[in-house]
Design a protein around this motif. Structure first.
Motif, PDB file in Angstrom:
ATOM      1  N   GLY A 352       0.984  -1.416   0.168  1.00  0.00           N
ATOM      2  CA  GLY A 352       0.360   0.049  -0.287  1.00  0.00           C
ATOM      3  C   GLY A 352       0.589   1.025  -0.502  1.00  0.00           C
ATOM      4  O   GLY A 352       0.771   1.916  -0.900  1.00  0.00           O
ATOM      5  N   LEU A 353       1.574   0.887   0.719  1.00  0.00           N
ATOM      6  CA  LEU A 353       2.700   2.385   1.069  1.00  0.00           C
ATOM      7  C   LEU A 353       3.502   2.656  -0.519  1.00  0.00           C
ATOM      8  O   LEU A 353       3.682   3.874  -0.387  1.00  0.00           O
ATOM      9  N   TYR A 354       4.102   1.414  -1.273  1.00  0.00           N
ATOM     10  CA  TYR A 354       4.779   1.321  -1.975  1.00  0.00           C
ATOM     11  C   TYR A 354       4.196   2.526  -3.014  1.00  0.00           C
ATOM     12  O   TYR A 354       4.098   3.377  -4.048  1.00  0.00           O
ATOM     13  N   ASN A 355       2.326   1.401  -3.509  1.00  0.00           N
ATOM     14  CA  ASN A 355       1.883   2.281  -4.591  1.00  0.00           C
ATOM     15  C   ASN A 355       0.918   3.500  -4.386  1.00  0.00           C
ATOM     16  O   ASN A 355       1.035   4.328  -5.095  1.00  0.00           O
ATOM     17  N   LEU A 356       0.988   4.242  -3.497  1.00  0.00           N
ATOM     18  CA  LEU A 356       0.429   5.058  -2.707  1.00  0.00           C
ATOM     19  C   LEU A 356       1.443   6.436  -3.315  1.00  0.00           C
ATOM     20  O   LEU A 356       1.652   7.103  -4.344  1.00  0.00           O
ATOM     21  N   PHE A 357       3.195   6.157  -2.861  1.00  0.00           N
ATOM     22  CA  PHE A 357       4.132   6.495  -3.430  1.00  0.00           C
ATOM     23  C   PHE A 357       4.565   6.553  -4.864  1.00  0.00           C
ATOM     24  O   PHE A 357       4.823   8.162  -5.643  1.00  0.00           O
ATOM     25  N   LYS A 358       3.955   5.650  -5.471  1.00  0.00           N
ATOM     26  CA  LYS A 358       4.065   5.486  -6.620  1.00  0.00           C
ATOM     27  C   LYS A 358       3.121   6.710  -7.121  1.00  0.00           C
ATOM     28  O   LYS A 358       3.555   6.797  -8.428  1.00  0.00           O
ATOM     29  N   GLN A 359       2.175   6.117  -7.034  1.00  0.00           N
ATOM     30  CA  GLN A 359       1.190   7.472  -7.371  1.00  0.00           C
ATOM     31  C   GLN A 359       1.199   8.586  -7.612  1.00  0.00           C
ATOM     32  O   GLN A 359       1.050   9.928  -8.487  1.00  0.00           O
ATOM     33  N   ILE A 360       1.692   9.091  -6.470  1.00  0.00           N
ATOM     34  CA  ILE A 360       2.333  10.443  -5.944  1.00  0.00           C
ATOM     35  C   ILE A 360       3.439  10.224  -7.281  1.00  0.00           C
ATOM     36  O   ILE A 360       4.074  12.025  -7.136  1.00  0.00           O
ATOM     37  N   ALA A 361       3.960   9.746  -7.300  1.00  0.00           N
ATOM     38  CA  ALA A 361       5.513  10.257  -8.046  1.00  0.00           C
ATOM     39  C   ALA A 361       5.071   9.787  -9.672  1.00  0.00           C
ATOM     40  O   ALA A 361       5.614  11.662 -10.212  1.00  0.00           O
ATOM     41  N   TYR A 362       4.215   9.477 -10.235  1.00  0.00           N
ATOM     42  CA  TYR A 362       3.448   9.257 -11.223  1.00  0.00           C
ATOM     43  C   TYR A 362       2.898  10.733 -11.672  1.00  0.00           C
ATOM     44  O   TYR A 362       3.599  11.613 -12.959  1.00  0.00           O
ATOM     45  N   ASP A 363       1.893  11.284 -10.724  1.00  0.00           N
ATOM     46  CA  ASP A 363       1.588  12.577 -10.423  1.00  0.00           C
ATOM     47  C   ASP A 363       2.346  13.864 -10.749  1.00  0.00           C
ATOM     48  O   ASP A 363       1.862  14.667 -11.555  1.00  0.00           O
ATOM     49  N   LYS A 364       3.273  13.249  -9.527  1.00  0.00           N
ATOM     50  CA  LYS A 364       4.403  14.860  -9.821  1.00  0.00           C
ATOM     51  C   LYS A 364       5.099  15.214 -10.921  1.00  0.00           C
ATOM     52  O   LYS A 364       5.938  15.877 -11.464  1.00  0.00           O
ATOM     53  N   ASN A 365       5.364  14.258 -11.568  1.00  0.00           N
ATOM     54  CA  ASN A 365       6.715  13.669 -12.486  1.00  0.00           C
ATOM     55  C   ASN A 365       5.576  14.110 -13.880  1.00  0.00           C
ATOM     56  O   ASN A 365       5.660  13.758 -15.255  1.00  0.00           O
ATOM     57  N   ASN A 366       4.087  13.852 -14.274  1.00  0.00           N
ATOM     58  CA  ASN A 366       3.301  14.185 -14.960  1.00  0.00           C
ATOM     59  C   ASN A 366       2.284  14.911 -14.971  1.00  0.00           C
ATOM     60  O   ASN A 366       0.930  14.809 -14.783  1.00  0.00           O
ATOM     61  N   PRO A 367       2.976  16.487 -14.802  1.00  0.00           N
ATOM     62  CA  PRO A 367       1.695  17.061 -13.971  1.00  0.00           C
ATOM     63  C   PRO A 367       0.706  17.841 -15.235  1.00  0.00           C
ATOM     64  O   PRO A 367       1.036  17.420 -16.650  1.00  0.00           O
TER      65      PRO A 367
END
Ligand code: FER
Length: 367
Positions: A352-367
Protein backbone atom coordinates in the motif's frame (compact mmCIF):
# COMPACT_ATOMS: atom_id res chain seq x y z
CA UNK A 1 -10.81 -6.75 34.60
CA UNK A 2 -11.85 -5.39 31.24
CA UNK A 3 -8.22 -5.13 30.17
CA UNK A 4 -7.60 -8.73 31.23
CA UNK A 5 -10.67 -9.85 29.31
CA UNK A 6 -9.47 -7.97 26.22
CA UNK A 7 -6.07 -9.63 26.50
CA UNK A 8 -7.59 -13.08 26.86
CA UNK A 9 -9.93 -12.58 23.90
CA UNK A 10 -7.13 -11.08 21.82
CA UNK A 11 -4.81 -13.93 22.80
CA UNK A 12 -7.37 -16.47 21.60
CA UNK A 13 -7.83 -14.56 18.36
CA UNK A 14 -4.13 -14.25 17.75
CA UNK A 15 -3.74 -17.99 18.23
CA UNK A 16 -6.76 -18.63 16.03
CA UNK A 17 -5.24 -16.72 13.14
CA UNK A 18 -1.79 -18.16 13.73
CA UNK A 19 -0.21 -14.85 14.47
CA UNK A 20 0.46 -15.01 18.18
CA UNK A 21 4.20 -14.98 17.63
CA UNK A 22 5.76 -11.67 18.44
CA UNK A 23 7.52 -10.75 15.25
CA UNK A 24 8.19 -7.13 15.98
CA UNK A 25 11.73 -5.91 15.60
CA UNK A 26 12.57 -2.96 17.75
CA UNK A 27 14.81 -0.68 15.77
CA UNK A 28 17.98 0.68 17.20
CA UNK A 29 17.65 4.39 17.21
CA UNK A 30 20.73 5.95 15.72
CA UNK A 31 22.11 9.37 16.43
CA UNK A 32 19.56 11.89 15.24
CA UNK A 33 20.85 14.36 12.67
CA UNK A 34 20.82 17.98 13.61
CA UNK A 35 17.42 18.93 12.36
CA UNK A 36 17.40 22.67 12.95
CA UNK A 37 13.91 22.52 14.30
CA UNK A 38 12.15 23.62 17.42
CA UNK A 39 11.23 20.18 18.65
CA UNK A 40 12.21 20.39 22.27
CA UNK A 41 9.14 18.32 23.15
CA UNK A 42 10.34 15.36 21.10
CA UNK A 43 12.45 12.42 22.17
CA UNK A 44 13.98 9.60 20.19
CA UNK A 45 11.76 6.59 20.30
CA UNK A 46 14.15 3.78 21.21
CA UNK A 47 13.71 4.05 24.97
CA UNK A 48 9.98 4.64 24.71
CA UNK A 49 9.51 1.57 22.58
CA UNK A 50 11.01 -0.55 25.34
CA UNK A 51 8.47 0.91 27.73
CA UNK A 52 5.45 0.07 25.62
CA UNK A 53 2.77 -1.72 27.56
CA UNK A 54 2.68 -5.48 27.34
CA UNK A 55 -0.80 -5.10 25.96
CA UNK A 56 0.42 -3.16 22.93
CA UNK A 57 3.25 -5.61 22.39
CA UNK A 58 0.94 -8.63 22.50
CA UNK A 59 -1.46 -7.04 20.08
CA UNK A 60 1.09 -5.78 17.59
CA UNK A 61 -0.26 -8.02 14.84
CA UNK A 62 -3.46 -5.96 14.95
CA UNK A 63 -1.73 -2.65 15.41
CA UNK A 64 0.90 -2.85 12.67
CA UNK A 65 0.40 -6.11 10.80
CA UNK A 66 1.35 -9.75 11.18
CA UNK A 67 5.10 -10.08 10.68
CA UNK A 68 5.93 -11.16 7.16
CA UNK A 69 9.68 -10.62 6.99
CA UNK A 70 11.43 -13.92 7.59
CA UNK A 71 8.27 -15.76 8.42
CA UNK A 72 6.26 -15.00 5.30
CA UNK A 73 3.08 -17.02 4.95
CA UNK A 74 3.10 -20.04 2.73
CA UNK A 75 2.69 -19.08 -0.89
CA UNK A 76 4.01 -15.60 -0.31
CA UNK A 77 7.66 -16.43 -0.93
CA UNK A 78 7.16 -16.93 -4.61
CA UNK A 79 5.42 -13.64 -5.07
CA UNK A 80 8.11 -11.95 -3.03
CA UNK A 81 10.75 -13.41 -5.32
CA UNK A 82 8.94 -12.16 -8.37
CA UNK A 83 9.04 -8.75 -6.80
CA UNK A 84 12.81 -8.93 -6.58
CA UNK A 85 12.98 -8.08 -10.26
CA UNK A 86 13.71 -4.55 -9.30
CA UNK A 87 13.67 -2.30 -12.32
CA UNK A 88 11.05 0.34 -11.76
CA UNK A 89 9.24 2.02 -14.59
CA UNK A 90 7.45 5.12 -13.57
CA UNK A 91 3.98 4.45 -14.84
CA UNK A 92 0.77 4.66 -12.90
CA UNK A 93 0.13 0.92 -12.86
CA UNK A 94 -0.50 -0.72 -9.52
CA UNK A 95 2.04 -3.41 -8.58
CA UNK A 96 0.90 -5.96 -6.03
CA UNK A 97 4.26 -6.34 -4.35
CA UNK A 98 6.63 -3.63 -3.22
CA UNK A 99 9.87 -4.23 -5.17
CA UNK A 100 12.88 -5.10 -3.05
CA UNK A 101 14.77 -2.00 -4.24
CA UNK A 102 12.22 0.02 -2.33
CA UNK A 103 12.35 -1.99 0.90
CA UNK A 104 16.15 -2.26 0.90
CA UNK A 105 18.47 -0.11 2.92
CA UNK A 106 20.81 1.41 0.36
CA UNK A 107 24.47 1.94 1.09
CA UNK A 108 25.34 5.45 2.11
CA UNK A 109 21.76 6.65 2.28
CA UNK A 110 20.63 8.23 5.54
CA UNK A 111 16.94 7.59 6.12
CA UNK A 112 16.59 9.65 9.31
CA UNK A 113 14.99 8.35 12.48
CA UNK A 114 11.54 8.49 13.99
CA UNK A 115 11.38 10.65 17.10
CA UNK A 116 8.56 11.06 19.59
CA UNK A 117 6.76 14.27 20.48
CA UNK A 118 3.56 15.50 22.08
CA UNK A 119 0.89 18.10 21.34
CA UNK A 120 -2.10 19.38 23.24
CA UNK A 121 -5.37 18.07 21.88
CA UNK A 122 -8.39 20.30 22.51
CA UNK A 123 -10.51 17.46 21.13
CA UNK A 124 -9.36 15.04 23.83
CA UNK A 125 -8.54 17.59 26.52
CA UNK A 126 -5.08 16.17 27.06
CA UNK A 127 -1.52 16.00 25.84
CA UNK A 128 -1.11 13.31 23.18
CA UNK A 129 1.83 11.63 21.50
CA UNK A 130 3.02 11.18 17.91
CA UNK A 131 6.14 9.85 16.25
CA UNK A 132 7.63 11.68 13.31
CA UNK A 133 10.16 10.88 10.63
CA UNK A 134 12.01 13.92 9.35
CA UNK A 135 14.29 13.56 6.32
CA UNK A 136 17.90 13.11 7.48
CA UNK A 137 18.87 16.47 5.98
CA UNK A 138 15.74 18.24 7.23
CA UNK A 139 16.14 21.97 7.20
CA UNK A 140 13.77 24.85 7.82
CA UNK A 141 15.09 26.34 4.57
CA UNK A 142 12.81 23.88 2.76
CA UNK A 143 9.24 22.71 3.19
CA UNK A 144 8.18 19.10 2.94
CA UNK A 145 4.98 17.20 2.14
CA UNK A 146 3.51 15.20 5.03
CA UNK A 147 2.08 11.70 5.24
CA UNK A 148 -0.19 10.95 8.20
CA UNK A 149 0.01 7.19 8.78
CA UNK A 150 -2.59 5.51 10.99
CA UNK A 151 -2.14 2.29 13.00
CA UNK A 152 -4.45 -0.66 13.63
CA UNK A 153 -6.64 -1.45 16.63
CA UNK A 154 -4.87 -1.65 20.02
CA UNK A 155 -2.02 0.39 18.55
CA UNK A 156 -0.52 3.74 19.40
CA UNK A 157 1.88 6.25 17.90
CA UNK A 158 4.72 3.72 18.07
CA UNK A 159 2.97 0.85 16.27
CA UNK A 160 3.66 1.73 12.65
CA UNK A 161 6.96 3.54 13.14
CA UNK A 162 8.33 0.94 15.56
CA UNK A 163 7.68 -2.04 13.29
CA UNK A 164 10.75 -2.31 11.06
CA UNK A 165 8.93 -4.86 8.87
CA UNK A 166 6.74 -2.09 7.48
CA UNK A 167 9.79 -0.53 5.78
CA UNK A 168 8.35 2.95 6.07
CA UNK A 169 11.71 4.72 6.19
CA UNK A 170 13.06 2.67 3.31
CA UNK A 171 10.07 3.13 0.99
CA UNK A 172 9.74 6.87 1.66
CA UNK A 173 13.52 7.47 1.56
CA UNK A 174 14.18 5.39 -1.55
CA UNK A 175 11.51 7.17 -3.58
CA UNK A 176 13.08 10.51 -2.64
CA UNK A 177 16.61 9.20 -3.28
CA UNK A 178 15.55 8.18 -6.78
CA UNK A 179 14.32 11.72 -7.33
CA UNK A 180 10.78 10.44 -7.88
CA UNK A 181 9.17 12.19 -4.92
CA UNK A 182 10.14 15.05 -2.68
CA UNK A 183 11.59 14.16 0.70
CA UNK A 184 8.54 13.55 2.85
CA UNK A 185 7.78 13.87 6.55
CA UNK A 186 5.87 10.93 8.06
CA UNK A 187 3.69 11.47 11.13
CA UNK A 188 2.32 8.49 13.06
CA UNK A 189 -0.38 9.62 15.49
CA UNK A 190 -2.12 7.79 18.29
CA UNK A 191 -5.51 7.22 16.71
CA UNK A 192 -7.36 6.43 19.93
CA UNK A 193 -8.83 9.89 20.50
CA UNK A 194 -10.54 9.29 23.85
CA UNK A 195 -11.53 12.14 26.13
CA UNK A 196 -11.31 9.83 29.14
CA UNK A 197 -7.73 8.65 29.76
CA UNK A 198 -9.08 5.49 31.41
CA UNK A 199 -10.79 4.30 28.21
CA UNK A 200 -9.20 1.37 26.39
CA UNK A 201 -9.82 -0.02 22.90
CA UNK A 202 -11.76 -3.24 22.52
CA UNK A 203 -14.25 -5.05 20.34
CA UNK A 204 -17.43 -3.32 21.49
CA UNK A 205 -19.23 -0.23 20.24
CA UNK A 206 -18.29 2.05 23.17
CA UNK A 207 -14.61 1.07 23.14
CA UNK A 208 -14.34 1.72 19.40
CA UNK A 209 -15.94 5.19 19.48
CA UNK A 210 -12.70 7.12 20.22
CA UNK A 211 -11.32 5.93 16.87
CA UNK A 212 -14.20 7.71 15.17
CA UNK A 213 -13.33 10.85 17.13
CA UNK A 214 -9.82 10.87 15.65
CA UNK A 215 -11.01 12.88 12.64
CA UNK A 216 -11.51 15.85 14.99
CA UNK A 217 -8.17 15.43 16.74
CA UNK A 218 -6.35 15.07 13.42
CA UNK A 219 -7.91 18.03 11.66
CA UNK A 220 -8.33 20.46 14.55
CA UNK A 221 -5.32 19.65 16.71
CA UNK A 222 -2.58 17.48 15.19
CA UNK A 223 -2.42 18.90 11.65
CA UNK A 224 -2.33 22.55 12.83
CA UNK A 225 0.34 21.59 15.38
CA UNK A 226 2.50 19.82 12.78
CA UNK A 227 2.06 22.73 10.38
CA UNK A 228 3.17 25.24 13.02
CA UNK A 229 6.00 23.17 14.51
CA UNK A 230 7.66 21.79 11.39
CA UNK A 231 8.60 23.13 8.00
CA UNK A 232 5.80 21.52 6.00
CA UNK A 233 4.08 22.19 2.72
CA UNK A 234 0.37 22.61 3.30
CA UNK A 235 -2.63 22.04 1.04
CA UNK A 236 -4.09 18.82 -0.28
CA UNK A 237 -1.44 18.27 -2.96
CA UNK A 238 1.15 17.97 -0.20
CA UNK A 239 -0.91 16.21 2.44
CA UNK A 240 -1.19 12.43 2.32
CA UNK A 241 -3.23 10.03 4.45
CA UNK A 242 -2.77 6.28 4.83
CA UNK A 243 -3.72 3.69 7.41
CA UNK A 244 -3.74 0.00 8.18
CA UNK A 245 -6.80 -1.94 9.31
CA UNK A 246 -8.54 0.19 11.97
CA UNK A 247 -6.38 2.97 10.56
CA UNK A 248 -7.55 2.00 7.07
CA UNK A 249 -11.15 2.23 8.14
CA UNK A 250 -10.60 5.70 9.63
CA UNK A 251 -8.62 6.70 6.53
CA UNK A 252 -11.68 5.94 4.39
CA UNK A 253 -14.03 7.65 6.85
CA UNK A 254 -11.88 10.79 7.13
CA UNK A 255 -11.43 10.95 3.35
CA UNK A 256 -15.16 10.67 2.73
CA UNK A 257 -15.86 13.37 5.32
CA UNK A 258 -13.06 15.76 4.32
CA UNK A 259 -11.91 14.83 0.79
CA UNK A 260 -10.65 18.34 0.14
CA UNK A 261 -7.86 18.01 2.72
CA UNK A 262 -5.92 15.05 1.33
CA UNK A 263 -4.53 14.74 -2.18
CA UNK A 264 -3.21 11.18 -1.90
CA UNK A 265 -4.85 8.50 0.20
CA UNK A 266 -4.36 4.78 0.79
CA UNK A 267 -6.50 2.54 3.01
CA UNK A 268 -4.75 -0.79 3.61
CA UNK A 269 -6.72 -3.82 4.83
CA UNK A 270 -9.49 -1.58 6.19
CA UNK A 271 -11.45 -2.91 9.17
CA UNK A 272 -15.22 -3.38 9.18
CA UNK A 273 -17.62 -0.89 10.69
CA UNK A 274 -17.88 1.96 8.19
CA UNK A 275 -21.32 0.60 7.33
CA UNK A 276 -23.45 -1.57 9.67
CA UNK A 277 -22.34 -5.20 9.88
CA UNK A 278 -21.58 -8.07 12.25
CA UNK A 279 -18.23 -9.84 11.86
CA UNK A 280 -16.50 -12.46 14.00
CA UNK A 281 -15.45 -9.81 16.53
CA UNK A 282 -18.48 -7.62 17.11
CA UNK A 283 -21.58 -5.89 15.79
CA UNK A 284 -20.92 -2.52 14.18
CA UNK A 285 -23.63 0.16 14.09
CA UNK A 286 -21.76 1.74 11.20
CA UNK A 287 -20.37 5.23 10.74
CA UNK A 288 -22.78 5.74 7.83
CA UNK A 289 -25.21 3.81 5.64
CA UNK A 290 -24.11 2.20 2.38
CA UNK A 291 -26.05 4.88 0.50
CA UNK A 292 -24.13 7.59 2.33
CA UNK A 293 -20.75 6.11 1.48
CA UNK A 294 -19.61 8.62 -1.14
CA UNK A 295 -18.08 12.09 -1.45
CA UNK A 296 -20.41 15.02 -0.93
CA UNK A 297 -21.89 16.45 -4.12
CA UNK A 298 -19.38 18.80 -5.75
CA UNK A 299 -16.62 18.01 -3.24
CA UNK A 300 -12.97 18.42 -4.19
CA UNK A 301 -11.75 14.84 -4.34
CA UNK A 302 -8.32 13.29 -3.72
CA UNK A 303 -6.15 12.84 -6.79
CA UNK A 304 -5.56 9.26 -5.72
CA UNK A 305 -7.69 7.18 -3.33
CA UNK A 306 -6.38 3.61 -3.04
CA UNK A 307 -8.13 0.78 -1.22
CA UNK A 308 -6.23 -2.51 -1.03
CA UNK A 309 -6.09 -5.78 0.89
CA UNK A 310 -4.37 -9.16 0.88
CA UNK A 311 -6.32 -12.06 -0.63
CA UNK A 312 -5.67 -14.12 2.51
CA UNK A 313 -6.50 -11.54 5.16
CA UNK A 314 -7.40 -13.53 8.29
CA UNK A 315 -8.67 -10.54 10.26
CA UNK A 316 -10.74 -8.27 8.01
CA UNK A 317 -11.46 -10.82 5.27
CA UNK A 318 -13.35 -9.30 2.36
CA UNK A 319 -14.52 -6.11 4.10
CA UNK A 320 -12.13 -3.94 2.08
CA UNK A 321 -13.50 -5.48 -1.12
CA UNK A 322 -17.02 -4.70 0.06
CA UNK A 323 -15.99 -1.04 0.58
CA UNK A 324 -14.72 -1.01 -2.98
CA UNK A 325 -18.00 -2.46 -4.23
CA UNK A 326 -20.10 0.07 -2.30
CA UNK A 327 -17.98 3.01 -3.47
CA UNK A 328 -18.14 1.75 -7.03
CA UNK A 329 -21.94 1.35 -6.85
CA UNK A 330 -22.12 4.90 -5.48
CA UNK A 331 -19.92 6.28 -8.29
CA UNK A 332 -17.05 7.27 -5.97
CA UNK A 333 -13.66 7.30 -7.70
CA UNK A 334 -10.98 5.11 -6.18
CA UNK A 335 -8.37 2.49 -7.08
CA UNK A 336 -9.00 -1.03 -5.78
CA UNK A 337 -6.49 -3.86 -5.84
CA UNK A 338 -5.67 -7.08 -4.03
CA UNK A 339 -2.27 -8.37 -2.93
CA UNK A 340 -2.19 -12.05 -3.89
CA UNK A 341 -1.23 -14.26 -0.97
CA UNK A 342 -0.92 -11.47 1.59
CA UNK A 343 -2.51 -11.80 5.03
CA UNK A 344 -3.29 -9.00 7.51
CA UNK A 345 0.41 -8.36 7.35
CA UNK A 346 3.43 -6.28 6.52
CA UNK A 347 3.34 -7.38 2.87
CA UNK A 348 0.02 -5.58 2.53
CA UNK A 349 1.35 -2.51 4.36
CA UNK A 350 4.49 -2.31 2.23
CA UNK A 351 2.44 -2.77 -0.92
CA UNK A 352 0.00 0.00 0.00
CA UNK A 353 2.75 2.44 0.92
CA UNK A 354 4.70 1.63 -2.21
CA UNK A 355 1.73 2.14 -4.51
CA UNK A 356 0.73 5.35 -2.74
CA UNK A 357 4.22 6.80 -3.32
CA UNK A 358 4.32 5.46 -6.85
CA UNK A 359 1.07 7.25 -7.65
CA UNK A 360 2.36 10.44 -6.01
CA UNK A 361 5.60 10.12 -8.01
CA UNK A 362 3.72 9.56 -11.24
CA UNK A 363 1.45 12.57 -10.71
CA UNK A 364 4.25 14.90 -9.68
CA UNK A 365 6.36 13.86 -12.65
CA UNK A 366 3.47 14.09 -15.13
CA UNK A 367 1.76 17.36 -14.20
C1 FER B 1 -13.26 -5.66 13.65
C2 FER B 1 -12.34 -6.40 12.93
C3 FER B 1 -11.02 -5.93 12.83
C4 FER B 1 -12.88 -4.47 14.26
C5 FER B 1 -11.59 -4.00 14.14
C6 FER B 1 -10.66 -4.75 13.44
C7 FER B 1 -13.49 -2.68 15.69
C8 FER B 1 -9.32 -4.20 13.37
C9 FER B 1 -8.21 -4.92 13.16
C10 FER B 1 -6.89 -4.24 13.15
O1 FER B 1 -6.84 -3.02 13.33
O2 FER B 1 -5.88 -4.92 12.95
O3 FER B 1 -14.54 -6.08 13.79
O4 FER B 1 -13.84 -3.81 14.98
Amino acid sequence: MKRRLIMVIAGIMLLACGCGKDTKEVETVQEQNDTNVAVENTTEIGADIEEKSENTEDLSAFASGIGSGEEAAEGVGEAEEQASDTSVTLDNEIEERCPITYTSTRNGLDYGEFTHGTYYSETCGMERGYTILLPADYTTDRQYPVLYLLHGIFGDEYSMSGDANNKIKEIVGNFAADGLTEETIVVCPNMYAATDPEMKPGFDAASVLPYDNFINDLINDLMPFIESEYSVLTGRENTYLAGFSMGGRETIYITLQRPELFGYVCAISAAPGIVPTTDKFMTHDGQMTEEEMHFAEGAVEPEVFIICCGTRDSVVGTYPKSYHEILEANGTDHIWYEITGADHDNNAIRSGLYNLFKQIAYDKNNP
